[in-house]
Design an enzyme around this catalytic site. Structure first.
Site: not given
Ligand code: DMJ
Length: 378
Positions: A5, A9, A138, A272, A358
């Site tokens: 994260e 992020r 994912d 998503e 992501t």
């Molecule tokens: C986000 O931190 C990112 O999209 C991650 O890949 C999956 N979960 C969250 C959003 O739901």
């Protein structure tokens, strides 16, 4: 802290801020933070720990993860940012760390070509054979495809690994319900759990993004699959009272695209489904994707808008929203950004030049001939 994260992020956010503004401070801070993450890779295999004390540099794994394992979606979601860190810093260590992760994975046997969610960083062996395109798995798949795209299509290994993994997912995890809805199930030691998470809905967008480069004339088939997944995820919203999607929905016991367990009925402002609408819109210009996005906008305004911002809701099937009083950071980073892009022209952050990490932070494609000058970017 959770190292991945921190990466998706904060490092991702700083890299985007640098490329969008050209301001040196963001480049410096991205590299500084990236360097703080490097101690997480001090394991016998180089597969990083999930959690890292940034002060002491001591890493550990989640206590709940199968036999001390690291998580696929965590150690597999560093590649894009780390390639940029090496490029911007001139320090090859970042790229070496993520290329080593690939090497470890390449040497392992994959059950039916699938990648289990758990891998022990000490032994280099898989933990429990659970496979998911949603939580715990994912973005590993997403980063294989995007590594290839972000490399100006020079990373042939990333390409091959992505299309092979997608083929295995199609064979073992993608199913069609009796009502005709395509979904991606979860795999537990060879047995299917007929459940699809909201997180898994990003796969519609991913498959559409990769369809153009698919081998063996599979482009049309993959676009079809992507649009079917988008339709299923839209149904998971449409079949609720609040018109917002549950955290997970099932295809068993006579139900289709509906949450059956109380603890899977919540909606926490996740991106998503809207992310998939955005990619589908860019690739097809079918107006239904903007209509579906607009339905989500209206539901967010009606049920999630609160005095201090936006809030998640505890049960999307309730007649009125019970707020959880949390505005997750990905609501601004992703959900609203993808909505904005869904209603923007295609030349706004064009997909030929930008790859979204992501967390929806845009990173430029690293051109074969490109030097480090951000001014060369359009
Ligand atoms: C986000 O931190 C990112 O999209 C991650 O890949 C999956 N979960 C969250 C959003 O739901």
């Amino acid at each position: 802290s959770n190292g991945t994260e921190m990466n998706i992020r904060f490092v991702g956010g700083l890299l985007s801020a640098y490329y969008l503004s050209g301001k040196e401070v963001f480049r410096r801070k991205a590299i500084e933070l990236g360097e703080k993450l490097l101690p997480a890779f001090k394991t016998p295999t180089g597969i990083p720990w999930a959690l890292l004390n940034l002060k002491s540099g001591i890493g550990r794994n989640w206590p709940w993860a199968s036999g001390g394992s690291s998580i696929l979606a965590e150690y597999g979601t560093l590649h894009l940012e780390f390639m940029h860190l090496s490029k911007l810093s001139g320090n090859p260590a970042f790229a070496e760390k993520v290329m080593n992760i690939r090497k470890v994975l390449n040497r392992l046997d994959k059950p039916q070509g699938l990648y289990p969610n758990y891998l022990n960083p000490n032994s280099g062996q898989w933990g429990q054979h659970h496979v998911s395109v949603g939580g715990l798995g994912d973005s590993f798949y997403e980063y294989l495809l995007k590594a290839w795209l972000m490399s100006d299509k020079t990373d042939e290994e990333g390409k091959k690994l992505y299309y092979e993994a997608l083929q295995a997912i199609e064979t073992s995890l993608i199913r069609k319900s009796s009502g005709g809805l395509t979904y991606i199930a979860e795999w537990k030691g060879g047995l299917l759990e007929h459940k699809m998470g909201h997180l898994t809905c990003f796969a519609g967008g991913m498959i559409a993004l990769g369809a153009d480069g698919a081998p063996e004339d599979k482009t049309g088939h993959q676009m079809e699959q992507a649009s079917e997944i988008a339709r299923t995820c839209h149904e998971s919203y449409a079949r609720t009272t609040l018109k917002l999607g549950p955290e997970a929905f099932r295809f068993d016991g006579g139900v289709e695209a509906i949450a059956t367990r109380q603890n899977e009925k919540y909606f926490i402002l996740r991106p998503e489904v809207i992310e998939t609408y955005m990619y589908m819109w860019r690739f097809t210009h079918d107006p239904k994707y903007r209509e579906w996005g607009w339905e989500a906008v209206q539901a967010l305004e009606k049920h999630c808008r609160v005095e201090g911002g936006y809030s998640g809701v505890r049960d999307v099937y309730a007649s009125s929203p019970n707020h959880d009083d949390v505005q997750q950071s990905f609501y601004l980073a992703e959900t609203l950004k993808y909505l904005y892009l869904l209603f923007s022209d295609d030349d706004h952050l064009p997909l030929e030049h930008w790859v979204f990490n992501t967390e929806a932070h845009p990173l430029p494609v690293i051109r074969k001939e490109m030097t480090d000058k951000p001014s060369q970017l359009e």
